[in-house]
Design a protein around this motif. Structure first.
Motif, short mmCIF file in Angstrom:
data_model
loop_
_atom_site.label_atom_id
_atom_site.label_comp_id
_atom_site.label_asym_id
_atom_site.label_seq_id
_atom_site.Cartn_x
_atom_site.Cartn_y
_atom_site.Cartn_z
N GLY A 263 48.48 48.22 44.53
CA GLY A 263 48.28 46.78 44.65
C GLY A 263 47.14 46.35 45.55
O GLY A 263 46.90 45.15 45.72
N SER A 264 46.40 47.28 46.12
CA SER A 264 45.32 46.94 47.04
C SER A 264 44.01 46.69 46.30
O SER A 264 43.81 47.18 45.18
CB SER A 264 45.11 48.07 48.06
N TRP A 265 43.11 45.96 46.94
CA TRP A 265 41.77 45.75 46.38
C TRP A 265 41.05 47.09 46.26
O TRP A 265 40.34 47.34 45.28
CB TRP A 265 40.97 44.81 47.27
N GLY A 266 41.25 47.96 47.24
CA GLY A 266 40.60 49.27 47.21
C GLY A 266 41.00 50.11 46.02
O GLY A 266 40.24 50.95 45.56
N GLY A 267 42.22 49.88 45.51
CA GLY A 267 42.68 50.65 44.36
C GLY A 267 42.25 50.07 43.03
O GLY A 267 42.48 50.71 41.98
N GLU A 268 41.62 48.90 43.03
CA GLU A 268 41.18 48.29 41.78
C GLU A 268 39.93 48.98 41.25
O GLU A 268 39.14 49.55 42.00
CB GLU A 268 40.90 46.80 41.99
N PHE A 269 39.74 48.87 39.93
CA PHE A 269 38.53 49.42 39.31
C PHE A 269 37.31 48.61 39.73
O PHE A 269 37.40 47.40 39.95
CB PHE A 269 38.66 49.43 37.79
N VAL A 270 36.18 49.29 39.82
CA VAL A 270 34.92 48.64 40.18
C VAL A 270 34.58 47.56 39.16
O VAL A 270 34.82 47.72 37.95
CB VAL A 270 33.79 49.70 40.26
N ALA A 271 34.03 46.46 39.63
CA ALA A 271 33.63 45.36 38.74
C ALA A 271 32.67 45.88 37.67
O ALA A 271 31.72 46.61 37.97
CB ALA A 271 32.97 44.25 39.55
N GLY A 272 32.95 45.53 36.43
CA GLY A 272 32.12 45.95 35.31
C GLY A 272 32.64 47.20 34.61
O GLY A 272 32.11 47.59 33.56
N ILE A 273 33.68 47.82 35.20
CA ILE A 273 34.27 49.02 34.58
C ILE A 273 35.77 48.81 34.40
O ILE A 273 36.55 49.76 34.32
CB ILE A 273 33.95 50.28 35.42
N GLU A 274 36.18 47.57 34.31
CA GLU A 274 37.60 47.30 34.11
C GLU A 274 38.03 47.69 32.70
O GLU A 274 37.27 47.53 31.75
CB GLU A 274 37.91 45.81 34.33
#
Length: 383
Positions: A263-274
């Motif tokens: 659930g963290s921002w750090g665990g999200e996919f990089v912008a443009g590679i979602e």
């Protein structure tokens, strides 16, 4: 040595498993041999203990084990009566023989049948009703010839693009890796090329798998990624308890040590590679994307025989995944300019690519991979 002698083709995709309770006569075995089937003859150990200790210990005289039979494509497996040992070793034998369907001669004990059902569902095998006539009619198949060239190994329908850990904590300047202040020029360049590779793969119609790391207390054990302080090394910490000297009880405080938390921002996919709709997401809790994730089952269910790897870091999660992919009998292609490490670890990146190219797969620039998709499409438009 010719390719045909390395990868024997023209064999049946069916295996006949002869159980100790079978009343099948020699006609069944002969029909299976004539059809090119793999024949697995099962015998049971003479006690009800499990397969991993005591009298049934693999390697002991009367213990569980598996051996080549006296004729080609004939294997003997000595298993516990519940089939725990059988399901532990059978997949390698089956996939090495390009088997897709199983036929059992003889009645299965309830526990054995339950384990076989789970085994077949997990690995994508079809279980057929026994019949000598069916064996005689199954014929031979040429559907599993090896993928010889790069073009074949990146072809839509056969290959999957598997992106490893392209997440903020590993790739973004504000992420856990970026906050260390160590240069990440290689990672920035790889992320930019991954976006191009992903766009081309989508256009070509490849099966896409986004792998994300998710760590934290819930998944923590000896092999889970977590940073432990290191003095005098190239990095300020090592990444697993297995790699750490824990005799003095030293640990990095939880806050700075945690990375890619659920659930963290750090665990999200990089912008443009979602991920987009219809693209698979696999969540891993160890370095390899194959460990405890179901990735192997996902790939098999979608007919994938080759994986194209891109992401971070080259010498850790990418290499761990590539090794497991190759040992699981997938062709591996590593997009060499779409994998990266922090700049000061460039020598580990180079060594990893050299090792992967020697032992585990094709290491090629992304331009070669994209060209294999674009050129057939251009030719098709010209006809």
């Amino acid at each position: 040595m010719a390719v045909d002698s390395l990868f024997e083709t023209g064999r049946s995709e069916l295996a006949l498993v002869i159980l100790p309770t079978s009343a099948a006569d020699d006609a069944a075995a002969e029909a299976a041999r004539s059809a090119g089937c793999l024949i697995i003859e099962v015998e049971h150990v003479d006690n009800d203990a499990g397969p991993w200790c005591g009298k049934n210990l693999p390697g002991t005289v009367q213990g569980c084990g598996h051996w080549a039979g006296q004729t080609p494509r004939h294997v003997r497996i000595r298993s516990d009566r519940d089939g725990v040992y059988f399901v532990a070793v059978a997949d390698l034998l089956l996939r090495s023989s390009r088997v897709r369907s199983l036929m059992f001669a003889g009645s299965m004990p309830e526990a054995f049948a339950g384990n076989i059902s789970l085994f077949a569902a997990r690995h994508g095998y079809q279980v057929l009703e026994f019949g000598v006539a069916k064996l005689a009619a199954c014929g031979r198949s040429h559907a599993t010839e090896p993928l010889l060239s790069l073009d074949q190994r990146v072809a839509p329908g056969l290959a999957a693009l598997v992106l490893i850990d392209v997440q903020n904590d590993f790739c973004a300047p504000e992420g856990a890796t970026g906050r260390s202040g160590q240069p990440m020029v290689m990672i920035d360049a790889a992320v930019a090329r991954i976006k191009i590779l992903l766009a081309a793969a989508r256009e070509a119609g490849l099966f896409i798998v986004h792998v994300r790391a998710e760590y934290g207390e819930l998944f923590r054990s000896v092999g889970s990624p977590y940073r432990f302080p290191l003095s005098g090394g190239r990095e300020p910490a090592v990444w697993t308890a297995s790699a750490a000297d824990l005799s003095h009880g030293a640990r990095v405080p939880k806050g700075p040590a945690e990375i890619c938390l659920p659930g963290s921002w750090g665990g999200e996919f990089v912008a443009g590679i979602e991920p987009r709709s219809g693209e698979a997401i696999v969540t891993k809790h160890r370095f390899s994307a194959f460990i405890d994730t179901g990735l192997d089952s996902l790939l098999r269910a979608n007919g994938i025989r080759s994986v194209i790897l891109a992401g971070v870091t080259t010498n850790c999660c990418v290499e761990s995944t590539a090794r497991d992919a190759a040992m699981s009998d997938y062709h591996v292609v590593v997009a060499s300019d779409c994998v990266a490490v922090k700049d000061h670890l460039r020598d580990l990146h180079d060594a990893s690519l050299e090792s992967l190219g020697l032992y585990f797969g094709l290491v090629r620039p992304s331009s070669d991979i994209v060209a294999a998709w674009v050129e057939p499409a251009v030719a098709a438009k010209g006809t």
